[in-house]
Scaffold this motif. Structure first.
Motif: not given
Length: 551
Positions: A473-481
């Motif tokens: 889930v945290r990697q998805a945040l980075v991916f969105g960023g």
């Protein structure tokens, strides 16, 4: 006569002992004077009387977020585009073409301009990247985010398998801090980018691992509040950067990495010597004696209850419930078993996919808003301070109200408000102060939504896959960023392509939360099978035989 209780194992494995708890003779009948329990129930009992020990552990573990926050945003200052001025000789020439506000520095002679500060203050001027392509000048930041993505996939599962929460937190923090220290000695942009990649690779699992470790040590009553401590520490790290950069504004960019890496390395020593491993993870690995020892350490500060705590622990039959772990040969450790479990079970795959979609939308807001304030006509330096300060009331409010808020409606509400405020930033074009107010409101609500989302993730998945799910889930945040810089660049000519797109994506992603169950006040499960049985008992929504994507 020897005390018969001395030979009673502290943790009983009924399967290995071939003991039927329903037919046990009176010699062990005292075990069943208490109702059946789980490891979560034991933690509830321990923390009820000795919460101070868990609080100290949570603070120590959560401090890793502070150094994570510093390394995540340090490029704002280390890789900043420096300002320049025309030299006195060129200014006095009639019809001079040198103008800092309109001239292209790459089209001027080197003698007609000079940096406002010493060239070594940022990597752009130190490595002479002012006329390089955007790909080269942006390579260090891109390498850091790419390292985060790759590290998230590779390291996350180690927290659920061989390394455990504590060792992974130590390894990740040490890798990030040592790489940051070495970065201060980089001689060119290529070495610099490689070290930023290494730092991002190590940093990837810090937040998720620290969150899981700290929350697995406490009761469900304080789970949300303890999780917020880590978010607050991340904000402190983010907020500390402007002050460190201001104090060293005329010093080399290398000093910034020294100031942030050396304390991080010293902090790793505290993790190694003073942090305890998660008893839930130890139990899930069959290391029952170590799990009980960890729990007893939590109970030591409360001496008046130590005897009753030991008696309680000695009467709890902790059953090994995941038989598949015992089928694996001792010499073989499957590091990616947790990821396979998440993808093979359709219900788990749906939950993870929904949470990741929502995190991508929030990631655009979180990373895009601070970067895009320059498009609104505000000073980038001050915007970092404003956005970092806005995180503090976000976490304070969440800290005090997380225990009262239902997860699903809270995530939905804050996501929608964040998206609406982002869109309104485009419409309020006549007032910069209204725009910055809406930007801060959007950033605040996006932060709050993600804080609740991470707590929500902890409660939606069992111990055996919790660290992997949180990291994904945290990697998805980075991916969105990763999309934010591109949209911000396009938004210089059309603001809707930045803030408008941020808002629409966040609103659309936020609506996906409707498919998730509510978890507030629920106990944490230890295995996938237990999570399935729990869901079936409440609403029958999960088919234990359903499978998802094959891995």
């Amino acid at each position: 006569m020897a005390d018969s209780s001395a030979t009673t194992p502290l943790l009983v494995d009924y399967d290995s002992a071939n003991v039927d708890p329903q037919t046990t003779e009176t010699t062990t009948s005292s075990f069943f004077n208490l109702p059946p329990t789980s490891l979560d129930s034991i933690i509830e009992k321990v923390t009820k009387n000795s919460g101070f020990a868990q609080f100290l552990q949570a603070i120590l573990v959560s401090l890793s977020w502070l150094f994570d926050g510093q390394q995540s945003f340090i490029s704002i200052y280390a890789d900043a585009q420096p300002t320049w001025h025309c030299t006195a000789t060129d200014v006095n020439i009639k019809n001079s073409t040198c103008n800092p506000s309109s001239s292209n520095i790459c089209q001027l002679s080197s003698s007609s301009w000079a940096w406002d500060r010493p060239p070594f203050t940022t990597t752009i001027s130190d490595f002479n990247l002012q006329c390089s392509s955007s790909i080269v000048s942006g390579l260090p930041a891109s390498a850091f985010f790419f390292g985060c993505l790759l590290g998230g996939f590779i390291l996350a599962t180690l927290g659920d398998s061989s390394l455990g929460r504590k060792n992974l937190l130590f390894l990740s923090s040490m890798t990030m801090s040592v790489s940051a220290l070495l970065t201060s000695f980089a001689g060119n942009v290529w070495i610099y980018s490689a070290l930023r990649f290494a730092s991002g690779f190590g940093r990837a699992s810090i937040g998720g691992c620290a969150l899981v470790l700290s929350t697995e040590m406490v009761s469900r009553k304080w789970r949300g509040q303890v999780g917020i401590i880590g978010f607050f520490c991340f904000t402190l790290g983010f907020l500390s950067l402007p002050w460190i950069a201001y104090v060293n504004r005329n010093s080399s960019w290398r000093v910034l990495y020294l100031w942030t890496s050396v304390p991080g390395i010293l902090y790793c020593a505290l993790i190694f010597f003073f942090v305890s491993e998660s008893p839930k993870w130890l139990f899930s690995q069959g290391r029952n004696e170590e799990a009980v020892a960890s729990l007893e350490r939590f109970g030591e500060p409360n001496k008046s209850h130590s005897s009753s705590l030991n008696l309680y622990l000695s009467r709890i039959p902790l059953v090994v419930v995941d038989h598949r772990q015992q089928e694996t040969p001792p010499s073989f450790v499957d590091h990616y078993a947790s990821l396979r479990s998440l993808f093979s079970k359709r219900w788990a795959f749906r939950r993870l996919l929904t949470l990741m979609v929502l995190s991508i939308g929030i990631g655009m807001i979180y990373y895009g808003m601070p970067l895009g304030v320059g498009n609104l006509g505000f000073d980038t330096y001050l915007s970092v301070v404003f956005n970092a300060l806005s995180e503090i009331p976000c976490f304070v409010i969440t800290f005090f109200f997380i225990g009262r808020w239902n997860r699903k409606p809270s995530v939905l509400a804050f996501s929608l408000i964040s998206g609406v405020c982002s869109i309104l930033c485009v419409l309020a074009v006549r007032s910069k102060w209204v725009q910055i107010g809406l930007e801060l409101a959007s950033f605040f609500c996006g932060n709050t939504a993600f804080s609740i989302l991470l707590i929500y993730t902890l409660e939606l998945f069992p111990t055996s896959v919790r660290n992997s799910a949180t990291s994904m889930v945290r990697q998805a945040l980075v991916f969105g960023g990763m999309f934010s810089p591109v949209l911000i660049s396009a938004g210089r000519d059309n603001e809707f392509l930045s803030y408008g797109v941020f808002g629409i994506v966040t609103i659309c992603c936020g609506l996906s939360v409707f498919s998730l169950p509510e978890t507030r006040g629920e106990s944490l499960c230890d295995t996938m099978d237990e999570q399935e049985r729990k869901a079936n008992a409440t609403c029958g929504a999960i088919d234990p035989n359903a499978t998802g994507a094959s891995v």
